[in-house]
Design a protein around this motif. Structure first.
Motif, PDB file in Angstrom:
ATOM      1  N   GLY A   9       2.784   2.164   1.282  1.00 33.19           N
ATOM      2  CA  GLY A   9       1.422   1.718   1.592  1.00 33.19           C
ATOM      3  C   GLY A   9       1.043   0.593   0.649  1.00 33.19           C
ATOM      4  O   GLY A   9       0.943   0.801  -0.564  1.00 33.19           O
ATOM      5  N   ALA A  10       0.866  -0.619   1.209  1.00 36.95           N
ATOM      6  CA  ALA A  10       0.606  -1.797   0.368  1.00 36.95           C
ATOM      7  C   ALA A  10      -0.860  -2.186   0.421  1.00 36.95           C
ATOM      8  O   ALA A  10      -1.213  -3.327   0.713  1.00 36.95           O
ATOM      9  CB  ALA A  10       1.511  -2.949   0.806  1.00 36.95           C
ATOM     10  N   GLY A  11      -1.745  -1.222   0.153  1.00 33.90           N
ATOM     11  CA  GLY A  11      -3.179  -1.503   0.032  1.00 33.90           C
ATOM     12  C   GLY A  11      -3.572  -1.545  -1.437  1.00 33.90           C
ATOM     13  O   GLY A  11      -2.728  -1.827  -2.313  1.00 33.90           O
ATOM     14  N   ALA A  24       0.467  10.683  -5.334  1.00 32.89           N
ATOM     15  CA  ALA A  24      -0.371  10.063  -4.298  1.00 32.89           C
ATOM     16  C   ALA A  24      -1.548   9.385  -4.974  1.00 32.89           C
ATOM     17  O   ALA A  24      -1.953   9.768  -6.081  1.00 32.89           O
ATOM     18  CB  ALA A  24      -0.848  11.094  -3.288  1.00 32.89           C
ATOM     19  N   ALA A  25      -2.100   8.365  -4.310  1.00 34.19           N
ATOM     20  CA  ALA A  25      -3.257   7.640  -4.845  1.00 34.19           C
ATOM     21  C   ALA A  25      -4.028   7.013  -3.699  1.00 34.19           C
ATOM     22  O   ALA A  25      -3.455   6.668  -2.674  1.00 34.19           O
ATOM     23  CB  ALA A  25      -2.780   6.547  -5.814  1.00 34.19           C
ATOM     24  N   GLY A  26      -5.349   6.909  -3.880  1.00 30.38           N
ATOM     25  CA  GLY A  26      -6.178   6.208  -2.905  1.00 30.38           C
ATOM     26  C   GLY A  26      -6.887   7.141  -1.935  1.00 30.38           C
ATOM     27  O   GLY A  26      -7.097   8.323  -2.217  1.00 30.38           O
ATOM     28  N   PRO A  79     -14.064  -7.079   1.454  1.00 31.24           N
ATOM     29  CA  PRO A  79     -14.612  -8.296   2.088  1.00 31.24           C
ATOM     30  C   PRO A  79     -14.586  -8.287   3.616  1.00 31.24           C
ATOM     31  O   PRO A  79     -15.253  -9.116   4.244  1.00 31.24           O
ATOM     32  CB  PRO A  79     -13.699  -9.412   1.540  1.00 31.24           C
ATOM     33  CG  PRO A  79     -13.153  -8.885   0.264  1.00 31.24           C
ATOM     34  CD  PRO A  79     -12.989  -7.402   0.497  1.00 31.24           C
ATOM     35  N   ILE A  80     -13.838  -7.358   4.211  1.00 27.65           N
ATOM     36  CA  ILE A  80     -13.701  -7.347   5.673  1.00 27.65           C
ATOM     37  C   ILE A  80     -15.056  -7.215   6.366  1.00 27.65           C
ATOM     38  O   ILE A  80     -15.294  -7.812   7.418  1.00 27.65           O
ATOM     39  CB  ILE A  80     -12.759  -6.192   6.099  1.00 27.65           C
ATOM     40  CG1 ILE A  80     -11.325  -6.527   5.683  1.00 27.65           C
ATOM     41  CG2 ILE A  80     -12.844  -5.907   7.598  1.00 27.65           C
ATOM     42  CD1 ILE A  80     -10.356  -5.382   5.877  1.00 27.65           C
ATOM     43  N   SER A  81     -15.960  -6.439   5.770  1.00 23.46           N
ATOM     44  CA  SER A  81     -17.286  -6.266   6.388  1.00 23.46           C
ATOM     45  C   SER A  81     -18.313  -7.206   5.765  1.00 23.46           C
ATOM     46  O   SER A  81     -19.492  -7.129   6.086  1.00 23.46           O
ATOM     47  CB  SER A  81     -17.741  -4.814   6.205  1.00 23.46           C
ATOM     48  OG  SER A  81     -17.545  -4.406   4.856  1.00 23.46           O
ATOM     49  N   GLY A 101       4.831  -1.699   3.155  1.00 23.58           N
ATOM     50  CA  GLY A 101       3.553  -1.649   3.860  1.00 23.58           C
ATOM     51  C   GLY A 101       3.705  -1.987   5.320  1.00 23.58           C
ATOM     52  O   GLY A 101       4.479  -2.873   5.684  1.00 23.58           O
ATOM     53  N   ARG A 102       2.915  -1.321   6.129  1.00 20.08           N
ATOM     54  CA  ARG A 102       3.079  -1.483   7.573  1.00 20.08           C
ATOM     55  C   ARG A 102       2.338  -2.703   8.124  1.00 20.08           C
ATOM     56  O   ARG A 102       2.633  -3.180   9.197  1.00 20.08           O
ATOM     57  CB  ARG A 102       2.656  -0.169   8.216  1.00 20.08           C
ATOM     58  CG  ARG A 102       1.618  -0.254   9.220  1.00 20.08           C
ATOM     59  CD  ARG A 102       1.134   1.009   9.874  1.00 20.08           C
ATOM     60  NE  ARG A 102       1.753   2.275   9.614  1.00 20.08           N
ATOM     61  CZ  ARG A 102       1.052   3.408   9.478  1.00 20.08           C
ATOM     62  NH1 ARG A 102      -0.253   3.398   9.535  1.00 20.08           N
ATOM     63  NH2 ARG A 102       1.677   4.534   9.293  1.00 20.08           N
ATOM     64  N   GLU A 103       1.376  -3.250   7.349  1.00 18.74           N
ATOM     65  CA  GLU A 103       0.593  -4.367   7.894  1.00 18.74           C
ATOM     66  C   GLU A 103       1.366  -5.684   7.898  1.00 18.74           C
ATOM     67  O   GLU A 103       2.350  -5.843   7.177  1.00 18.74           O
ATOM     68  CB  GLU A 103      -0.696  -4.534   7.088  1.00 18.74           C
ATOM     69  CG  GLU A 103      -1.691  -3.427   7.390  1.00 18.74           C
ATOM     70  CD  GLU A 103      -3.052  -3.695   6.763  1.00 18.74           C
ATOM     71  OE1 GLU A 103      -3.646  -4.743   7.047  1.00 18.74           O
ATOM     72  OE2 GLU A 103      -3.497  -2.840   5.989  1.00 18.74           O
TER      73      GLU A 103
HETATM   74  C1  LIG Z   1     -14.420  -2.714   6.125  1.00 13.86           C
HETATM   75  C2  LIG Z   1     -14.341  -1.950   4.827  1.00 13.86           C
HETATM   76  C3  LIG Z   1     -15.213  -2.235   3.803  1.00 13.86           C
HETATM   77  C4  LIG Z   1     -15.171  -1.536   2.601  1.00 13.86           C
HETATM   78  N1  LIG Z   1     -16.043  -1.842   1.616  1.00 13.86           N
HETATM   79  C5  LIG Z   1     -15.991  -1.186   0.444  1.00 13.86           C
HETATM   80  C6  LIG Z   1     -16.885  -1.505  -0.621  1.00 13.86           C
HETATM   81  O1  LIG Z   1     -17.754  -2.354  -0.489  1.00 13.86           O
HETATM   82  N2  LIG Z   1     -16.768  -0.839  -1.796  1.00 13.86           N
HETATM   83  C7  LIG Z   1     -15.812   0.126  -1.980  1.00 13.86           C
HETATM   84  O2  LIG Z   1     -15.730   0.710  -3.068  1.00 13.86           O
HETATM   85  N3  LIG Z   1     -14.956   0.461  -0.997  1.00 13.86           N
HETATM   86  C8  LIG Z   1     -15.017  -0.161   0.216  1.00 13.86           C
HETATM   87  N4  LIG Z   1     -14.156   0.160   1.223  1.00 13.86           N
HETATM   88  C9  LIG Z   1     -13.177   1.237   0.998  1.00 13.86           C
HETATM   89  C10 LIG Z   1     -11.925   0.699   0.298  1.00 13.86           C
HETATM   90  O3  LIG Z   1     -11.526  -0.484   0.903  1.00 13.86           O
HETATM   91  C11 LIG Z   1     -10.830   1.755   0.367  1.00 13.86           C
HETATM   92  O4  LIG Z   1     -11.262   2.874  -0.373  1.00 13.86           O
HETATM   93  C12 LIG Z   1      -9.504   1.228  -0.176  1.00 13.86           C
HETATM   94  O5  LIG Z   1      -9.046   0.160   0.602  1.00 13.86           O
HETATM   95  C13 LIG Z   1      -8.479   2.340  -0.197  1.00 13.86           C
HETATM   96  O6  LIG Z   1      -7.269   1.822  -0.612  1.00 13.86           O
HETATM   97  P1  LIG Z   1      -5.898   2.577  -0.270  1.00 13.86           P
HETATM   98  O7  LIG Z   1      -4.828   1.790  -0.933  1.00 13.86           O
HETATM   99  O8  LIG Z   1      -6.033   4.011  -0.526  1.00 13.86           O
HETATM  100  O9  LIG Z   1      -5.774   2.493   1.319  1.00 13.86           O
HETATM  101  P2  LIG Z   1      -5.644   1.246   2.282  1.00 13.86           P
HETATM  102  O10 LIG Z   1      -6.361   0.083   1.723  1.00 13.86           O
HETATM  103  O11 LIG Z   1      -6.036   1.746   3.618  1.00 13.86           O
HETATM  104  O12 LIG Z   1      -4.098   0.929   2.293  1.00 13.86           O
HETATM  105  C14 LIG Z   1      -3.151   1.795   2.843  1.00 13.86           C
HETATM  106  C15 LIG Z   1      -2.045   0.988   3.465  1.00 13.86           C
HETATM  107  O13 LIG Z   1      -0.944   1.845   3.757  1.00 13.86           O
HETATM  108  C16 LIG Z   1      -0.371   1.456   4.990  1.00 13.86           C
HETATM  109  N5  LIG Z   1       0.424   2.595   5.498  1.00 13.86           N
HETATM  110  C17 LIG Z   1      -0.028   3.777   5.977  1.00 13.86           C
HETATM  111  N6  LIG Z   1       1.018   4.587   6.292  1.00 13.86           N
HETATM  112  C18 LIG Z   1       2.139   3.885   6.016  1.00 13.86           C
HETATM  113  C19 LIG Z   1       3.534   4.169   6.154  1.00 13.86           C
HETATM  114  N7  LIG Z   1       3.967   5.357   6.604  1.00 13.86           N
HETATM  115  N8  LIG Z   1       4.421   3.210   5.802  1.00 13.86           N
HETATM  116  C20 LIG Z   1       3.993   2.010   5.320  1.00 13.86           C
HETATM  117  N9  LIG Z   1       2.684   1.676   5.173  1.00 13.86           N
HETATM  118  C21 LIG Z   1       1.775   2.604   5.520  1.00 13.86           C
HETATM  119  C22 LIG Z   1      -1.583   1.098   5.823  1.00 13.86           C
HETATM  120  O14 LIG Z   1      -1.226   0.299   6.926  1.00 13.86           O
HETATM  121  C23 LIG Z   1      -2.447   0.348   4.786  1.00 13.86           C
HETATM  122  O15 LIG Z   1      -2.128  -1.022   4.756  1.00 13.86           O
HETATM  123  C24 LIG Z   1     -14.195  -0.520   2.432  1.00 13.86           C
HETATM  124  C25 LIG Z   1     -13.306  -0.210   3.478  1.00 13.86           C
HETATM  125  C26 LIG Z   1     -13.379  -0.914   4.663  1.00 13.86           C
HETATM  126  C27 LIG Z   1     -12.421  -0.581   5.784  1.00 13.86           C
END
Ligand SMILES: Cc1cc2nc3c(=O)[nH]c(=O)nc-3n(C[C@H](O)[C@H](O)[C@H](O)COP(=O)(O)OP(=O)(O)OC[C@H]3O[C@@H](n4cnc5c(N)ncnc54)[C@H](O)[C@@H]3O)c2cc1C
Length: 388
Positions: free
Chosen positions: A12-14, A271-273, A48-50, A37-39
């Motif tokens: 997961g590359a978020g 795990a994280a996130g 920033p998306i919203s 990452g799958r994206e």
């Molecule tokens: C529109 C929007 C606005 C937001 N605004 C705010 C804000 O103002 N303030 C704030 O604090 N938070 C905000 N958030 C929340 C914040 O963005 C999330 O909490 C954060 O992105 C979480 O990060 P993450 O790495 O856990 O997950 P993600 O960012 O979702 O990344 C996970 C990644 O893993 C990939 N993935 C999943 N399964 C697999 C797999 N099996 N193999 C490979 N890749 C995989 C996914 O495609 C995704 O790219 C917002 C969220 C959104 C959608």
């Protein structure tokens, strides 16, 4: 036989995955790190998306060190946590020493009649925002389904772009579930003062359109709202597909069950996130949080623990939300078991105030608009209470 070998595999590359990989290098880890990452896009910040990305295409990339191998457009399909191998989409496989799952969350879908019509949008990726920007031209009419952060932020952003916005949601006021009725009414008043129409206490019965495109939202109370575009922002569902198929334990909050040091039920797999349901030393029980800064902090903590520190994740969770340039809401907490008292500081009328939330005489959360010192104080008090 495995095609590849990685000392640390990050799935997961978020925000969480990218910060974990970067922290490993910052700490001097010199083994191989593979970030999958799958994206289509390399890692970027989602907030920033919203907000500014929707209005002006301005994105914020997340840095990945050169000596971390990044595979985009690739999913990890399955983990064998005993054999320490991962199957990749496209047929390859990876053997790993340790793994960190950072698979995030997916949007919650609204399964009502007409849900398949064109012009109904959800927001999670940059590409989703591109599609919405294209559909929601100035002068168009957008219905936002939901009364939480995404719907409020998108309503504010689109309004500044000249779009006519109507919000529909079942709560009494927007954001009242997060911050209570007092702050909810303030936020709703702010949105309305800028021209957003708010239909609170109502749900969506169905979407209608004579052809392929959405033309109308019919609400549970029988109201009919004509529109060109719909944005549904009704929450996210932790993405535990990989964790579940790999036999990892899940928690009661729908996430992947982790110890206080973010280790899953499989030793050596962290795990994280957004999908991480960890035993919070601050909250005294399991918590799952969907905030950007928490994902970044947990990614870093997981990196340290991959290297053997075994430290708990103990940051006080912080969150912010921008309603165009009208107001920035910031919060620490969250109040996972609710609250029974609100202390208001400053002036809501003047738009500079804080609310401190307590439960049984103990501070559990705080939010502010324009009074960061109050938030610092609350953060310190929450930290001190957990340490006591
Ligand atoms: C529109 C929007 C606005 C937001 N605004 C705010 C804000 O103002 N303030 C704030 O604090 N938070 C905000 N958030 C929340 C914040 O963005 C999330 O909490 C954060 O992105 C979480 O990060 P993450 O790495 O856990 O997950 P993600 O960012 O979702 O990344 C996970 C990644 O893993 C990939 N993935 C999943 N399964 C697999 C797999 N099996 N193999 C490979 N890749 C995989 C996914 O495609 C995704 O790219 C917002 C969220 C959104 C959608």
């Amino acid at each position: 036989l495995s095609d590849r070998r990685a000392d640390v595999l990050v799935v997961g590359a978020g925000a969480a995955g990218a910060s974990c990989a970067a922290e490993l290098r910052a700490l001097g880890f010199d083994g191989s790190v593979l970030l999958v990452g799958r994206e289509l896009d390399p890692p970027y910040e989602r907030p920033p998306i919203s907000k500014e990305y929707l209005s002006s295409s301005s994105s914020r990339p997340l840095a990945v060190p050169d000596d971390v191998e990044l595979l985009t457009r690739t999913s990890v399909m399955k983990l064998d946590v005993s054999a320490r191998t991962a199957a990749l989409s496209g047929g390859g496989s990876v053997s790993f020493g340790r793994a960190v799952l950072c698979t995030g969350a997916n949007v919650r879908r609204l399964p009502v009649e007409g849900a398949q019509l064109e012009g109904i949008h959800y927001l999670r990726t940059l590409r989703n925002a591109d599609a919405l920007r294209e559909d929601a031209a100035a002068g168009s009419r957008v219905v936002l389904v939901g009364g939480s952060f995404i719907a409020c932020e998108v309503a504010a952003t689109l309004t500044t772009m000249g779009v006519d916005c109507t919000m529909v949601f079942p709560e009494e006021e927007c954001l009242c579930l997060q911050f209570g009725h007092r702050v909810g009414a303030w936020v709703q008043g702010l949105l309305e003062s800028h021209g957003v129409s708010v239909l609170a206490g109502d749900g969506v019965e169905r979407f209608q359109g004579a052809g392929e495109d959405v033309e109308r939202v019919v609400t549970s109370s029988g109201r009919s709202v004509d529109c060109d575009v719909v944005v549904v922002g009704i929450g996210a569902v932790p993405d535990v597909m990989l964790a579940r198929s790999s036999g990892l334990e899940l928690g009661a909050r729908g996430g992947v069950r982790c110890s206080s040091s973010l280790e899953t039920s499989a030793p050596g797999v962290f795990a994280a996130g957004d999908m991480c349901e960890y035993e919070s030393v601050l909250h005294g029980g399991p918590v799952r949080i969907e905030h950007h800064e928490v994902a970044v902090g947990q990614g870093r903590c997981a990196a340290r623990n991959v290297m053997g520190d075994g430290e708990p994740y103990a940051d006080v969770p912080y969150f912010w939300s921008d309603l165009a340039d009208w107001a920035t809401l910031e919060a620490v907490g969250p109040a996972v078991d609710g609250w029974d008292d609100e202390e208001v500081r400053g002036s809501m009328e003047d738009g500079e105030f804080s609310v401190l939330y307590s439960l049984r005489g103990r501070l559990v959360a705080a939010m502010t608009v324009g009074r960061p010192d109050d938030l610092d104080e609350a953060r310190e008090r929450l930290r001190a209470a957990a340490a006591a």
